[in-house]
Design a protein around this motif. Sequence first.
Motif, mmCIF file in Angstrom:
data_model
loop_
_atom_site.group_PDB
_atom_site.id
_atom_site.type_symbol
_atom_site.label_atom_id
_atom_site.label_comp_id
_atom_site.label_asym_id
_atom_site.label_seq_id
_atom_site.Cartn_x
_atom_site.Cartn_y
_atom_site.Cartn_z
ATOM 1 N N ILE A 268 0.749 -1.317 -0.127
ATOM 2 C CA ILE A 268 -0.131 -0.026 0.096
ATOM 3 C C ILE A 268 0.837 1.299 0.041
ATOM 4 O O ILE A 268 1.850 1.390 0.796
ATOM 5 N N LEU A 269 0.425 2.025 -0.983
ATOM 6 C CA LEU A 269 1.484 3.267 -1.086
ATOM 7 C C LEU A 269 0.533 4.667 -0.500
ATOM 8 O O LEU A 269 -0.718 4.556 -0.549
ATOM 9 N N ASN A 270 1.461 5.644 0.172
ATOM 10 C CA ASN A 270 0.629 6.708 0.600
ATOM 11 C C ASN A 270 0.428 7.861 -0.674
ATOM 12 O O ASN A 270 0.445 8.897 -0.211
ATOM 13 N N ARG A 271 0.247 7.417 -1.814
ATOM 14 C CA ARG A 271 -0.129 8.116 -3.020
ATOM 15 C C ARG A 271 -1.361 7.818 -3.674
ATOM 16 O O ARG A 271 -1.342 6.528 -3.795
ATOM 17 N N GLY A 272 -2.200 8.844 -4.099
ATOM 18 C CA GLY A 272 -3.482 8.012 -4.731
ATOM 19 C C GLY A 272 -3.946 8.870 -6.060
ATOM 20 O O GLY A 272 -3.128 9.679 -6.633
ATOM 21 N N ALA A 273 -4.841 8.913 -6.463
ATOM 22 C CA ALA A 273 -5.930 9.589 -7.444
ATOM 23 C C ALA A 273 -5.622 11.038 -7.428
ATOM 24 O O ALA A 273 -5.219 11.647 -8.393
ATOM 25 N N ARG A 274 -5.722 11.553 -5.996
ATOM 26 C CA ARG A 274 -5.564 13.003 -5.790
ATOM 27 C C ARG A 274 -4.299 13.445 -6.429
ATOM 28 O O ARG A 274 -4.064 14.674 -6.408
ATOM 29 N N ASP A 275 -3.218 12.582 -6.111
ATOM 30 C CA ASP A 275 -1.832 12.860 -6.480
ATOM 31 C C ASP A 275 -1.547 12.709 -8.063
ATOM 32 O O ASP A 275 -0.256 12.646 -8.485
ATOM 33 N N VAL A 362 1.752 0.104 -9.884
ATOM 34 C CA VAL A 362 0.327 0.729 -9.361
ATOM 35 C C VAL A 362 -0.705 -0.296 -10.289
ATOM 36 O O VAL A 362 -0.617 -0.286 -11.407
ATOM 37 N N PHE A 363 -1.771 -0.966 -9.650
ATOM 38 C CA PHE A 363 -2.674 -1.565 -10.248
ATOM 39 C C PHE A 363 -3.877 -1.166 -9.669
ATOM 40 O O PHE A 363 -5.218 -1.491 -10.456
ATOM 41 N N ARG A 364 -4.180 -0.856 -8.641
ATOM 42 C CA ARG A 364 -5.483 -0.113 -8.240
ATOM 43 C C ARG A 364 -5.325 1.279 -7.392
ATOM 44 O O ARG A 364 -4.490 1.471 -6.491
ATOM 45 N N VAL A 365 -6.325 2.139 -7.539
ATOM 46 C CA VAL A 365 -6.100 3.375 -7.048
ATOM 47 C C VAL A 365 -7.261 3.849 -6.251
ATOM 48 O O VAL A 365 -8.278 3.657 -6.858
ATOM 49 N N VAL A 369 -4.813 6.710 -1.243
ATOM 50 C CA VAL A 369 -3.746 5.373 -1.216
ATOM 51 C C VAL A 369 -3.937 4.822 -2.579
ATOM 52 O O VAL A 369 -4.877 4.945 -3.470
ATOM 53 N N SER A 370 -2.962 3.760 -2.775
ATOM 54 C CA SER A 370 -2.938 3.212 -3.921
ATOM 55 C C SER A 370 -2.431 1.546 -3.473
ATOM 56 O O SER A 370 -1.682 1.417 -2.680
ATOM 57 N N PHE A 371 -2.606 0.628 -4.387
ATOM 58 C CA PHE A 371 -1.961 -0.526 -4.330
ATOM 59 C C PHE A 371 -1.102 -0.724 -5.536
ATOM 60 O O PHE A 371 -1.396 -0.521 -6.721
#
Length: 392
Positions: A268-275, A362-365, A369-371
């Motif tokens: 799990i990453l601390n970056r997501g769609a908003r980034d 990355v495969f799911r956002v 956060v993202s996976f």
Amino acid sequence: MQSRFAILSVFSIVLTLFAGATPALELAPDAPSRYVVQPGDTLWDIAGRFLNEPWRWSEVWQANPGIDNPNRIYPGDVLELAQVAGRPVIRRAAGVRTVRLSPQVRAETLKAPIPVIRIGNIAPFLTQPYVADSDAIKQASYVVGFPEEHIVAGVRDSIYVRKIPSAEMQQFQVLRPGDPLRDPESSELLGYHVEFIANAVLERPGNPAKLRVTRMEREVSIGDRVIPADPESALADFLPRPAPTGLRGRILAVTNGVSQIGRYDVVILNRGARDGLEPGHVFEVFSGGERERDQVRSGIANSNWLMDSPFSSEFWLGYSYEFKGWRADEPSANEGFPLHPAYRRQKAEYIAPFERAGRLMVFRVFDRVSFGVILEATRALQVGNWIAPPSA
């Protein structure tokens, strides 16, 4: 706080040095001129056969015009490496598909395009809500007991759930609320980790309702939450490509609960769609930035304990302390001479340099956060490692 900013500054400088003008594409030393796509291949595997930097596949892939879904590649397709206007391109040989018939192979196999990455490693994460925006999951229905005198439940076991009043929904997911996910830099609450436990089908509504476990990742326990299952959905089409320039982040957690992260583990990453993250974005993983003990300065590497005298400070305090003088006014200001020596621990530390340690995709956002799945790991990865776009 200052040390945190110092480490972040060092990381920024390192990445700035790595970055630069985009160099020409480099083919792999043993890149084939033709390759027949095999069942079980992935797009990432094929890109690695042709390129030193697989995430730059979109720069060389020449999709065939005039056909549906021109970016999809199927088992049996023949890929050709050619030069167009002085640069390498990879394209599907027109009208050529090699099909090897076997009585053990079903016809549907040839109709399915190859996946970008190995679906088996990430399939459970494509539809399960592994990150919740809030802790509202704790308000959902929950496992309250078992018909038999079980402590836990497995596949084909029945469970009692409080409460499911109607039979409108038949398929359910059993989840286990986890810890909050916080940004390691800002401490912002990004969501809640939710662990997938099992799938279950409704046998009888009520309070408690009765469900039967049909598939499980872990044994079902009392207190696990139960929510309606989402319909299965296929992995969206995407091509590997570098993450947005300048976007950096951290690994927040690993889904299988281990401390050492390796190839094909999901993180799990601390970056997501908003980034600006999207499925297909590739990051490099960096280890380093931690404070390490300087064994020479602290005396661990050059201690001569056999020769130390009990009358020396090193005998009692070790080599990580040094004498700084005498403490005034101790034990009292009326003493004519200070009786207590002052010792201070030496700063026997250094900050480990950042080193490339692996790659992930990355495969799911989600929004915050993202996976990602680890595609390569040249050394053991850990929660807290930094991520940054690959330097092309």
